[in-house]
Write a protein that holds these residues in place. Structure first.
Motif, PDB file in Angstrom:
ATOM      1  N   SER A 146       0.713  -1.076  -0.135  1.00 55.75           N
ATOM      2  CA  SER A 146      -0.405   0.127  -0.041  1.00 55.75           C
ATOM      3  C   SER A 146       0.656   1.279  -0.184  1.00 55.75           C
ATOM      4  CB  SER A 146      -1.246   0.036   1.291  1.00 55.75           C
ATOM      5  OG  SER A 146      -0.094   0.513   2.108  1.00 55.75           O
ATOM      6  N   PRO A 147       0.391   2.309   0.396  1.00 55.59           N
ATOM      7  CA  PRO A 147       0.960   3.711  -0.073  1.00 55.59           C
ATOM      8  C   PRO A 147       1.559   3.561   1.230  1.00 55.59           C
ATOM      9  CG  PRO A 147      -0.879   3.724  -1.356  1.00 55.59           C
ATOM     10  CD  PRO A 147      -0.871   2.741  -0.461  1.00 55.59           C
ATOM     11  N   GLU A 148       1.072   3.346   2.112  1.00 49.57           N
ATOM     12  CA  GLU A 148       1.048   3.710   3.389  1.00 49.57           C
ATOM     13  C   GLU A 148       2.890   2.800   4.373  1.00 49.57           C
ATOM     14  OE1 GLU A 148      -1.495   2.732   3.362  1.00 49.57           O
ATOM     15  OE2 GLU A 148      -3.063   5.001   3.303  1.00 49.57           O
ATOM     16  N   ASN A 149       2.817   1.548   2.926  1.00 50.79           N
ATOM     17  CA  ASN A 149       4.167   0.893   3.742  1.00 50.79           C
ATOM     18  C   ASN A 149       5.159   1.177   1.723  1.00 50.79           C
ATOM     19  OD1 ASN A 149       3.209  -1.196   1.945  1.00 50.79           O
ATOM     20  ND2 ASN A 149       2.356  -2.201   3.545  1.00 50.79           N
ATOM     21  N   LYS A 151       8.143   2.198  -0.374  1.00 48.85           N
ATOM     22  CA  LYS A 151       9.306   3.616  -0.580  1.00 48.85           C
ATOM     23  C   LYS A 151       9.602   3.608  -2.143  1.00 48.85           C
ATOM     24  CE  LYS A 151      13.497   4.608   1.651  1.00 48.85           C
ATOM     25  NZ  LYS A 151      14.502   3.679   3.121  1.00 48.85           N
TER      26      LYS A 151
END
Length: 162
Positions: A146-149, A151
């Protein structure tokens, strides 16, 4: 941790107007750019566990050239869902990757790949032909990306090396 390499097909030819978009081959620049980017990835000691590609000729050929440069000895997975895919479809393709695979390459087309990179890490730059976007995810399963994890690790393309 999972790593995804989003790779746009190398430059294709528009020379033969009787060919469908799906059947367009690489042009001269594409034929030189694909091995160059394979060499760049090899220099970074990148070794994919899986390669998933659009079956369109230009993406398929790019995947084959780069996989050869990396001595990839498994079968390339050709997924028709990648051709003309939107971001949701591309996310589903990646999320269905084998959980045992840590490093996955996906070869495809714009605008879908641009939208995928933008949705995951906010990359607002165009991915040029044969461009490679390297992403890392702080998760154990592809289904958890997800965008949250996510990089952004690197963004390479042929003109950087010419």
């Amino acid at each position: 941790m999972k790593k995804l390499y989003i790779i746009r097909h190398a430059k294709s030819s528009w020379k033969n107007s009787s060919l469908s978009d799906f059947d367009r081959p690489l042009n001269k620049r594409g034929i030189t750019d694909a091995p160059l980017m394979g060499k760049v990835l090899k220099g970074k000691k990148v070794s994919p566990d899986a390669i998933i590609s659009s079956p369109a000729l230009r993406a398929k050929t790019t995947a084959q050239i780069i996989s050869k440069k990396l001595n990839f000895n498994k079968h390339i997975i050709y997924d028709e869902n990648i051709y003309e895919a939107n971001v949701d479809t591309l996310m589903n393709v990646v999320k269905r990757a084998n959980k045992e695979d840590s490093i996955v390459f996906i070869f495809g087309h714009n605008p879908g790949l641009n939208m995928l990179a933008e949705s995951l890490v906010g990359l607002h730059e165009n991915i040029p032909t044969c461009g490679v976007v390297e992403l890392e995810f702080a998760c154990k399963k592809w289904s958890e990306i997800s965008p949250e994890n996510a990089k952004l690790i690197s963004f390479d393309y042929p003109k950087k090396y010419k």
